[in-house]
Design an enzyme around this catalytic site. Structure first.
Site, short mmCIF file in Angstrom:
data_model
loop_
_atom_site.label_atom_id
_atom_site.label_comp_id
_atom_site.label_asym_id
_atom_site.label_seq_id
_atom_site.Cartn_x
_atom_site.Cartn_y
_atom_site.Cartn_z
N GLU A 131 -2.08 8.21 -6.78
CA GLU A 131 -1.89 7.56 -8.08
C GLU A 131 -2.91 8.10 -9.08
O GLU A 131 -4.03 8.42 -8.70
CB GLU A 131 -2.03 6.04 -7.91
CG GLU A 131 -0.98 5.44 -6.99
CD GLU A 131 -1.15 3.95 -6.75
OE1 GLU A 131 -2.21 3.40 -7.15
OE2 GLU A 131 -0.25 3.32 -6.17
N HIS A 175 1.53 0.17 -9.92
CA HIS A 175 0.55 -0.57 -9.14
C HIS A 175 0.11 -1.83 -9.90
O HIS A 175 -1.07 -2.00 -10.24
CB HIS A 175 -0.66 0.31 -8.81
CG HIS A 175 -1.40 -0.15 -7.59
ND1 HIS A 175 -2.01 0.70 -6.71
CD2 HIS A 175 -1.63 -1.39 -7.10
CE1 HIS A 175 -2.60 0.02 -5.75
NE2 HIS A 175 -2.37 -1.26 -5.97
N ARG A 219 0.85 -1.19 0.00
CA ARG A 219 0.00 0.00 0.00
C ARG A 219 0.88 1.24 0.00
O ARG A 219 1.90 1.29 0.68
CB ARG A 219 -0.91 0.04 1.24
CG ARG A 219 -1.93 -1.09 1.35
CD ARG A 219 -3.08 -0.90 0.37
NE ARG A 219 -4.15 -1.86 0.60
CZ ARG A 219 -4.19 -3.08 0.10
NH1 ARG A 219 -3.19 -3.51 -0.66
NH2 ARG A 219 -5.21 -3.89 0.35
#
Length: 528
Positions: free
Chosen positions: A264, A282, A235
């Site tokens: 993001e 990610h 995370r």
């Protein structure tokens, strides 16, 4: 034959779509390519919706979906789902928490190896710059290096197993598991976080919450050995990004492998300017296999929910308020809240969760125990614990769930008590709700108090001698911590307990100063 309408709001794997198409009891609607405003008309008659990150399940969505029984979030994160709003409308929210486990594990190993061998940079040198310069790319081997694993759950434990195959020495830190889960694998378990900071490579695999946000900050990096390698595929924000940047810039951190960022997409992040970092956008779930798993599991959950068979990985519990007294739901929420509070001040592997009560609320002790258990395990399991699987997860972990109706005379119409026992000690918290829905903690380990269960808290236990309150206040003032409420209880053992509500987070340094007071017996910080 009755048909159930399932609307697919975002793209999932074709195998999942085929499952929906082939079920003769399902009226399948594919709406992944339509405008999100138009989607609000489509979902009006839906029984179940399948979503991903592209669809916000917000107030407008919930209001439009008047027939909705359940939502399946095809993935782990539910940041874009208003769970509380869904609960109020009786909509069950489910996720798919384990479908991408192996993908995340293997991506972590990819980053670890890339950091040690600088593979992306040597690739660019040859492939794009057409330079053959072997002597520039001397790396390091994993063999013999000490790997610190923070969080030893589904992903962290599997990373450790794979790292051991590379002949690494593994040391794990996870205060919420039994040490044997680590030691049975021939690895070292530690309760001292500094042992992790002394490792050659550190990888983190925890949920993102108040405890783990900025878990690695400048103070922790300063304690690390020179040339440490840091990996985060869990995370964004578990490593403080500014501290990480400074550590990489100075060379204290030799290399970092980062898949996740606080904000993001992170296309203009300062970390991207450095030449000793490996990054990816990610990609933890981005394998064909995990997408297949996510799609098929989401479809299966949607079918089961539509038919009322089961609600796997439910994140909430819809309450039909027409079937229970109106006073019950706030007590269920309170039970979860004080279970969560108890877990923050009694951090260790849980042995048992016991819920007792007095008054009419005792008719609902089993439900209270479920909510309290969800709260107690929330810090350790992240998104994986819910009202449906709490009992199963507790059983897996050897946690005993108990309920007891008490006959103790109290001045309260209804009173609930959550007793959380861990391998270290037991903590007991009692609470009630007054007229107007006013929530209060009224007893803390035998100390009578009157505390609103909200915000940042300091729980300070001390020998009952003069001058303690003044010293506590001075330390907090010197650390710019403002007190919003101060509640004190005393017992017959010449001890006192203060529950102090403050306006900001409390640093470890501040807690250490409080702990150093001669009268201090214990001090803990918590947040509700």
């Amino acid at each position: 034959m009755e048909k159930y309408q399932i609307v697919v709001c975002d793209h999932i794997h074709e195998a999942g779509l085929e499952m929906l198409k082939n079920d003769d009891q399902v009226d399948y609607v594919f709406a992944a390519d339509i405008d999100k405003t138009e989607l609000l008309d489509v979902i009006k008659t839906a029984d179940v919706a399948i979503t991903r990150s592209s669809t916000d399940v917000d107030e407008k969505f919930i209001a439009a979906a008047k027939n909705l029984k359940a939502i399946v979030r095809a993935g782990v994160g539910v940041d874009n789902v208003d769970i509380e709003g869904c609960s109020k409308e009786g909509i069950i929210v489910m996720n798919v928490p384990t479908a991408n486990t192996i993908a995340a594990v293997e991506l972590t190993m990819t980053h670890m190896l890339s950091c040690m061998r600088m593979f992306p940079y040597s690739h660019d040198h040859l492939k794009n710059q057409r330079i053959w310069k072997r002597e520039k790319w001397y790396g390091h081997e994993l063999k013999g290096k000490k790997l610190g694993v923070i969080g030893f759950g589904n992903i962290g434990s599997r990373v450790a197993i794979r790292a051991k195959a590379f002949e690494m020495d593994i040391i794990a830190y996870d205060p919420y598991i039994n040490a044997s889960k680590v030691t049975d694998l021939g690895m070292e378990y530690t309760e001292n976080f500094d042992d992790i900071l002394a490792c050659d490579i550190i990888t983190i695999h925890t949920p993102k919450n108040q405890e783990t946000l900025n878990m690695i900050d400048k103070e922790e990096i300063a304690k690390m050995k020179d040339g440490v390698v840091l990996v985060n595929c869990a995370r964004g924000g578990l490593y403080n990004e500014e501290a990480l940047y400074d550590g990489l810039k100075s060379g204290k951190v030799r290399f970092a492998g980062i898949d996740v960022f606080i904000k993001e997409p992170a296309t203009d992040h300062p970390l991207l300017d450095l030449d000793n970092i490996v990054v990816s956008p990610h990609l933890g779930a981005n394998t064909f296999e995990s997408q297949y798993n996510i799609g098929t599991q989401a479809a299966q959950q949607a079918i089961e929910a539509a038919k009322g068979i089961a609600y796997p990985h439910a994140m909430n519990l819809p309450i039909d308020e027409s079937k229970i007294p109106s006073f019950v739901k706030p007590f269920l929420e309170m039970g979860q809240k004080i279970g969560f509070l108890a877990s923050q001040i009694n951090k260790a592997p849980i042995v048992s969760v016991k819920v007792s009560g007095d008054g009419e609320i005792t008719e609902y002790l089993d439900s209270l125990a479920t909510f309290a258990t969800v709260g107690a395990m929330a810090e350790t399991t992240g998104d994986t614990v819910n009202y449906v699987n709490a009992e199963f997860i507790a059983e897996q972990r050897g946690i005993k769930i108990e309920v007891e109706k008490t006959d103790v005379k109290t001045p309260y119409k209804n009173l609930i008590t959550v007793k959380l026992t861990t391998e270290k000690r037991a903590v007991s918290i009692s609470a009630t709700i007054f007229e107007g829905g006013v929530q209060r903690i009224v007893d803390f380990d035998g100390f009578e108090v009157d505390v609103a269960p909200k915000g940042n808290m300091i729980i300070f236990k001390n020998t009952d001698v003069p001058g303690v309150i003044g010293k506590v206040g001075t330390i907090l003032a010197n650390n710019n911590v403002n007190i919003s409420d101060f509640r004190l209880g005393r017992n017959n053992k010449s001890e006192a307990l203060a529950v102090i509500l403050v306006d900001s987070d409390v640093s470890d340094a501040t807690l250490n100063e409080l702990a150093a007071l001669e009268a201090c017996i214990s001090v803990k910080a918590a947040r509700l």
